[in-house]
Design a protein around this motif. Structure first.
Motif, PDB file in Angstrom:
ATOM      1  N   ARG A   1       0.833  -1.205   0.000  1.00 28.57           N
ATOM      2  CA  ARG A   1       0.000   0.000   0.000  1.00 28.57           C
ATOM      3  C   ARG A   1       0.866   1.253   0.000  1.00 28.57           C
ATOM      4  O   ARG A   1       0.540   2.245  -0.649  1.00 28.57           O
ATOM      5  CB  ARG A   1      -0.923  -0.017   1.208  1.00 28.57           C
ATOM      6  CG  ARG A   1      -1.815  -1.264   1.260  1.00 28.57           C
ATOM      7  CD  ARG A   1      -2.700  -1.274   2.500  1.00 28.57           C
ATOM      8  NE  ARG A   1      -3.549  -2.447   2.532  1.00 28.57           N
ATOM      9  CZ  ARG A   1      -3.302  -3.552   3.241  1.00 28.57           C
ATOM     10  NH1 ARG A   1      -2.202  -3.609   3.993  1.00 28.57           N
ATOM     11  NH2 ARG A   1      -4.125  -4.580   3.205  1.00 28.57           N
ATOM     12  N   LEU A   2       1.969   1.213   0.728  1.00 30.99           N
ATOM     13  CA  LEU A   2       2.900   2.337   0.731  1.00 30.99           C
ATOM     14  C   LEU A   2       3.555   2.484  -0.635  1.00 30.99           C
ATOM     15  O   LEU A   2       3.773   3.593  -1.125  1.00 30.99           O
ATOM     16  CB  LEU A   2       3.963   2.133   1.807  1.00 30.99           C
ATOM     17  CG  LEU A   2       3.452   1.864   3.225  1.00 30.99           C
ATOM     18  CD1 LEU A   2       4.628   1.616   4.167  1.00 30.99           C
ATOM     19  CD2 LEU A   2       2.586   3.006   3.722  1.00 30.99           C
ATOM     20  N   GLY A   3       3.877   1.338  -1.244  1.00 35.22           N
ATOM     21  CA  GLY A   3       4.471   1.371  -2.583  1.00 35.22           C
ATOM     22  C   GLY A   3       3.542   2.003  -3.604  1.00 35.22           C
ATOM     23  O   GLY A   3       3.986   2.753  -4.479  1.00 35.22           O
ATOM     24  N   TYR A   4       2.237   1.701  -3.503  1.00 35.68           N
ATOM     25  CA  TYR A   4       1.281   2.321  -4.423  1.00 35.68           C
ATOM     26  C   TYR A   4       1.346   3.845  -4.306  1.00 35.68           C
ATOM     27  O   TYR A   4       1.328   4.564  -5.317  1.00 35.68           O
ATOM     28  CB  TYR A   4      -0.149   1.881  -4.100  1.00 35.68           C
ATOM     29  CG  TYR A   4      -0.419   0.402  -4.190  1.00 35.68           C
ATOM     30  CD1 TYR A   4       0.361  -0.442  -4.973  1.00 35.68           C
ATOM     31  CD2 TYR A   4      -1.483  -0.163  -3.484  1.00 35.68           C
ATOM     32  CE1 TYR A   4       0.092  -1.799  -5.052  1.00 35.68           C
ATOM     33  CE2 TYR A   4      -1.766  -1.515  -3.559  1.00 35.68           C
ATOM     34  CZ  TYR A   4      -0.970  -2.332  -4.335  1.00 35.68           C
ATOM     35  OH  TYR A   4      -1.247  -3.675  -4.392  1.00 35.68           O
ATOM     36  N   ALA A   5       1.398   4.330  -3.063  1.00 35.48           N
ATOM     37  CA  ALA A   5       1.444   5.776  -2.856  1.00 35.48           C
ATOM     38  C   ALA A   5       2.762   6.363  -3.360  1.00 35.48           C
ATOM     39  O   ALA A   5       2.783   7.402  -4.026  1.00 35.48           O
ATOM     40  CB  ALA A   5       1.239   6.098  -1.378  1.00 35.48           C
ATOM     41  N   LEU A   6       3.878   5.691  -3.050  1.00 38.19           N
ATOM     42  CA  LEU A   6       5.186   6.181  -3.499  1.00 38.19           C
ATOM     43  C   LEU A   6       5.225   6.329  -5.015  1.00 38.19           C
ATOM     44  O   LEU A   6       5.699   7.340  -5.549  1.00 38.19           O
ATOM     45  CB  LEU A   6       6.285   5.229  -3.037  1.00 38.19           C
ATOM     46  CG  LEU A   6       6.625   5.206  -1.548  1.00 38.19           C
ATOM     47  CD1 LEU A   6       7.577   4.051  -1.253  1.00 38.19           C
ATOM     48  CD2 LEU A   6       7.236   6.522  -1.107  1.00 38.19           C
ATOM     49  N   CYS A   7       4.749   5.305  -5.713  1.00 44.29           N
ATOM     50  CA  CYS A   7       4.811   5.333  -7.182  1.00 44.29           C
ATOM     51  C   CYS A   7       3.803   6.305  -7.773  1.00 44.29           C
ATOM     52  O   CYS A   7       4.005   6.810  -8.886  1.00 44.29           O
ATOM     53  CB  CYS A   7       4.595   3.931  -7.737  1.00 44.29           C
ATOM     54  SG  CYS A   7       5.990   2.818  -7.459  1.00 44.29           S
ATOM     55  N   SER A   8       2.721   6.577  -7.056  1.00 43.71           N
ATOM     56  CA  SER A   8       1.735   7.527  -7.561  1.00 43.71           C
ATOM     57  C   SER A   8       2.292   8.939  -7.644  1.00 43.71           C
ATOM     58  O   SER A   8       1.794   9.771  -8.412  1.00 43.71           O
ATOM     59  CB  SER A   8       0.486   7.508  -6.677  1.00 43.71           C
ATOM     60  OG  SER A   8      -0.170   6.257  -6.761  1.00 43.71           O
ATOM     61  N   ALA A   9       3.333   9.214  -6.863  1.00 41.54           N
ATOM     62  CA  ALA A   9       3.952  10.543  -6.937  1.00 41.54           C
ATOM     63  C   ALA A   9       4.485  10.827  -8.331  1.00 41.54           C
ATOM     64  O   ALA A   9       4.550  11.993  -8.756  1.00 41.54           O
ATOM     65  CB  ALA A   9       5.074  10.657  -5.907  1.00 41.54           C
TER      66      ALA A   9
ATOM     67  N   TYR B   1       7.283  -9.269  -1.550  1.00 39.12           N
ATOM     68  CA  TYR B   1       8.509  -8.664  -1.027  1.00 39.12           C
ATOM     69  C   TYR B   1       9.324  -8.067  -2.169  1.00 39.12           C
ATOM     70  O   TYR B   1       9.786  -6.913  -2.086  1.00 39.12           O
ATOM     71  CB  TYR B   1       9.327  -9.714  -0.276  1.00 39.12           C
ATOM     72  CG  TYR B   1      10.702  -9.240   0.128  1.00 39.12           C
ATOM     73  CD1 TYR B   1      10.875  -8.364   1.203  1.00 39.12           C
ATOM     74  CD2 TYR B   1      11.839  -9.670  -0.554  1.00 39.12           C
ATOM     75  CE1 TYR B   1      12.135  -7.927   1.577  1.00 39.12           C
ATOM     76  CE2 TYR B   1      13.102  -9.230  -0.185  1.00 39.12           C
ATOM     77  CZ  TYR B   1      13.248  -8.359   0.876  1.00 39.12           C
ATOM     78  OH  TYR B   1      14.506  -7.916   1.237  1.00 39.12           O
ATOM     79  N   ASP B   2       9.482  -8.820  -3.240  1.00 36.02           N
ATOM     80  CA  ASP B   2      10.229  -8.299  -4.391  1.00 36.02           C
ATOM     81  C   ASP B   2       9.479  -7.155  -5.066  1.00 36.02           C
ATOM     82  O   ASP B   2      10.090  -6.167  -5.494  1.00 36.02           O
ATOM     83  CB  ASP B   2      10.498  -9.412  -5.392  1.00 36.02           C
ATOM     84  CG  ASP B   2      11.683 -10.280  -5.002  1.00 36.02           C
ATOM     85  OD1 ASP B   2      12.483  -9.853  -4.148  1.00 36.02           O
ATOM     86  OD2 ASP B   2      11.808 -11.397  -5.545  1.00 36.02           O
ATOM     87  N   ALA B   3       8.146  -7.271  -5.186  1.00 36.21           N
ATOM     88  CA  ALA B   3       7.374  -6.200  -5.814  1.00 36.21           C
ATOM     89  C   ALA B   3       7.480  -4.904  -5.016  1.00 36.21           C
ATOM     90  O   ALA B   3       7.602  -3.809  -5.586  1.00 36.21           O
ATOM     91  CB  ALA B   3       5.913  -6.622  -5.953  1.00 36.21           C
ATOM     92  N   ILE B   4       7.459  -5.011  -3.700  1.00 32.01           N
ATOM     93  CA  ILE B   4       7.582  -3.823  -2.854  1.00 32.01           C
ATOM     94  C   ILE B   4       8.985  -3.233  -2.987  1.00 32.01           C
ATOM     95  O   ILE B   4       9.164  -2.009  -3.046  1.00 32.01           O
ATOM     96  CB  ILE B   4       7.246  -4.181  -1.395  1.00 32.01           C
ATOM     97  CG1 ILE B   4       5.765  -4.537  -1.270  1.00 32.01           C
ATOM     98  CG2 ILE B   4       7.599  -3.029  -0.448  1.00 32.01           C
ATOM     99  CD1 ILE B   4       5.413  -5.272   0.005  1.00 32.01           C
ATOM    100  N   ARG B   5       9.998  -4.103  -3.041  1.00 25.65           N
ATOM    101  CA  ARG B   5      11.357  -3.589  -3.263  1.00 25.65           C
ATOM    102  C   ARG B   5      11.449  -2.863  -4.602  1.00 25.65           C
ATOM    103  O   ARG B   5      12.114  -1.811  -4.711  1.00 25.65           O
ATOM    104  CB  ARG B   5      12.362  -4.742  -3.250  1.00 25.65           C
ATOM    105  CG  ARG B   5      12.636  -5.314  -1.883  1.00 25.65           C
ATOM    106  CD  ARG B   5      13.968  -6.041  -1.879  1.00 25.65           C
ATOM    107  NE  ARG B   5      13.959  -7.230  -2.723  1.00 25.65           N
ATOM    108  CZ  ARG B   5      15.048  -7.784  -3.230  1.00 25.65           C
ATOM    109  NH1 ARG B   5      16.233  -7.236  -3.029  1.00 25.65           N
ATOM    110  NH2 ARG B   5      14.971  -8.891  -3.961  1.00 25.65           N
ATOM    111  N   ILE B   6      10.798  -3.402  -5.616  1.00 25.42           N
ATOM    112  CA  ILE B   6      10.818  -2.769  -6.938  1.00 25.42           C
ATOM    113  C   ILE B   6      10.148  -1.405  -6.893  1.00 25.42           C
ATOM    114  O   ILE B   6      10.663  -0.422  -7.457  1.00 25.42           O
ATOM    115  CB  ILE B   6      10.151  -3.698  -7.971  1.00 25.42           C
ATOM    116  CG1 ILE B   6      11.083  -4.861  -8.301  1.00 25.42           C
ATOM    117  CG2 ILE B   6       9.773  -2.933  -9.246  1.00 25.42           C
ATOM    118  CD1 ILE B   6      10.438  -5.963  -9.113  1.00 25.42           C
ATOM    119  N   MET B   7       9.011  -1.303  -6.209  1.00 29.73           N
ATOM    120  CA  MET B   7       8.338  -0.012  -6.096  1.00 29.73           C
ATOM    121  C   MET B   7       9.200   0.982  -5.336  1.00 29.73           C
ATOM    122  O   MET B   7       9.311   2.151  -5.723  1.00 29.73           O
ATOM    123  CB  MET B   7       6.979  -0.190  -5.421  1.00 29.73           C
ATOM    124  CG  MET B   7       5.927  -0.846  -6.293  1.00 29.73           C
ATOM    125  SD  MET B   7       4.262  -0.822  -5.571  1.00 29.73           S
ATOM    126  CE  MET B   7       4.358  -2.192  -4.425  1.00 29.73           C
TER     127      MET B   7
END
Length: 391
Positions: free
Chosen positions: A185-193, A241-247
């Motif tokens: 969920r944090l990754g979604y927000a980070l990438c939305s920037a 885990y890998d997807a979050i690292r990628i984000m």
């Protein structure tokens, strides 16, 4: 935050990478062009999102510090949630020890507001960011920027870049890695920037600070005890885990790391998890096996779309194609799924995967299946916009 900036400011001030999103950028271009040309399906999809966005525009920005129960650290800025499938023992006065009931959510998880707050943040940032990307209306970018600054960058209430206390189990003190999955969920927000970088509402200092935060978060993911444990996960947790690292790597501007994680970690990890028939045995063992099979593939979708900026496409891998072919018939007919699924499956999630993968790999039968299903049931508003051609 000052310590984070010292560590990562040099990387933050490099030239910005090409914009990349949690969905295929070509699909976003298709939506934008269709909406501007007056395509009825695109206009309707965007209008529905704009209606929902009125509530998002009125949101009070949440912070991780909006809680009354502190984590073991005593720091309100440390994210803390409870593991959803663990339940108290009714025969003991204190409920200990907790026992696992797979697929059954303990309502105590809502005692910690971060889980729901982070979920709303991720969905709101994605919807507002995409609406800005399509319409160019500054109010969407301004609200997205406000939400991101409050959660990540506020000097007094912004989140510390770790998930040390995510998905705790009451009565246990051992460090767990499984809570890292909350980080999607944090990754979604980070990438939305990345969607609002053209807006004056997202200032240069905001970009620098968020890149620094993402860099510190990536470091924690890869060097903490929690992260090392989750790296070893052999099911959807390892994929996420890998997807979050990628984000996180993408948000930190580390393009080479994005490809490295996708190609050298996620791709072979997924290949190890897929059986000869295309099934995912670790997910079939769950009480929500169709959900978790789909959840694993959704990790690949997120990772794939972010990793496209590095020229690497996970949908082309034979193991991924085999897994999608295995599950595709059941997205149209979930009642025929021969494994345990103790709750109804949201078919729109399957349609979104089939549409994206079908477009990317030229599998027109998957695109047609997605059209028959429709991307409405169980998918967030930004995905509905992206899937406007099959709704």
């Amino acid at each position: 935050m000052k310590r984070i900036l010292i560590l990562f400011l040099s990387a933050s001030l490099t030239a910005p990478a090409a914009a990349q999103y949690l969905f295929d950028a070509a699909q976003a271009d298709r939506l934008t062009a269709a909406w501007r040309a007056g395509d009825e399906r695109a206009v309707e999809a965007v209008a529905q999102a704009q209606t929902q966005a009125e509530e998002l525009l009125a949101m009070t920005p949440a912070t991780v510090a909006d809680k009354t129960v502190l984590p073991p650290s005593g720091d309100a800025r440390d994210y803390m949630t409870l593991s959803p499938y663990w339940w108290p023992d009714p025969s003991t006065a204190d409920g200990l020890p907790y026992a696992r009931r797979d697929g059954e959510r303990n309502p105590e998880v809502y005692d910690c507001p971060e889980r729901e707050s982070a979920d709303r943040l991720g969905k709101a940032a994605r919807t507002l960011g995409l609406l800005y990307r399509v319409t160019g209306e500054e109010r969407y970018a301004a609200k997205c920027a406000e939400l991101l600054r409050a959660w990540f960058l506020d000097p007094e209430r912004g989140m510390n870049p770790n998930l040390t206390y995510a998905q705790l189990i009451r009565g246990r003190k051992s460090i767990r890695g499984t809570g890292i999955i909350d980080g999607r969920r944090l990754g979604y927000a980070l990438c939305s920037a990345r969607l609002i970088e053209a807006s004056p509402a997202w200032r240069a200092e905001d970009r620098a600070e968020l890149k620094a935060w993402a860099g510190a978060f990536l470091y924690w993911l890869e060097h903490s005890v929690n992260g090392r444990k989750e790296f070893a996960a052999a099911n959807n947790h390892g994929l996420w885990y890998d997807a979050i690292r990628i984000m996180a790597a993408s948000a930190a501007g580390e393009r080479e790391r994005v490809r490295e994680i996708a190609e050298r970690s996620l791709a072979p990890r997924f290949a190890r998890q897929v059986a000869a028939d295309g099934s995912l045995p670790e997910e079939l063992a769950r009480t929500l096996s169709l959900h978790y099979t789909t959840f694993a593939l959704e990790a690949l979708s997120v990772a794939r779309n972010v990793a496209l900026e590095s020229g690497y496409d996970l949908w082309t891998l034979p193991e991924v194609q085999r897994a999608l072919a295995f599950v595709a018939p059941y997205y149209e007919h979930p009642d025929a799924w021969p494994h345990r699924q103790i709750k109804p499956f949201e078919r729109g999630r399957g349609a979104a995967l089939l549409y994206e993968a079908g477009q990317a790999s030229g599998r027109t039968e998957w695109v047609e299946a997605a059209r028959r299903i429709g991307c409405r049931d169980g998918v967030p508003q930004d995905v509905r916009m992206i899937c406007f051609l099959v709704n």
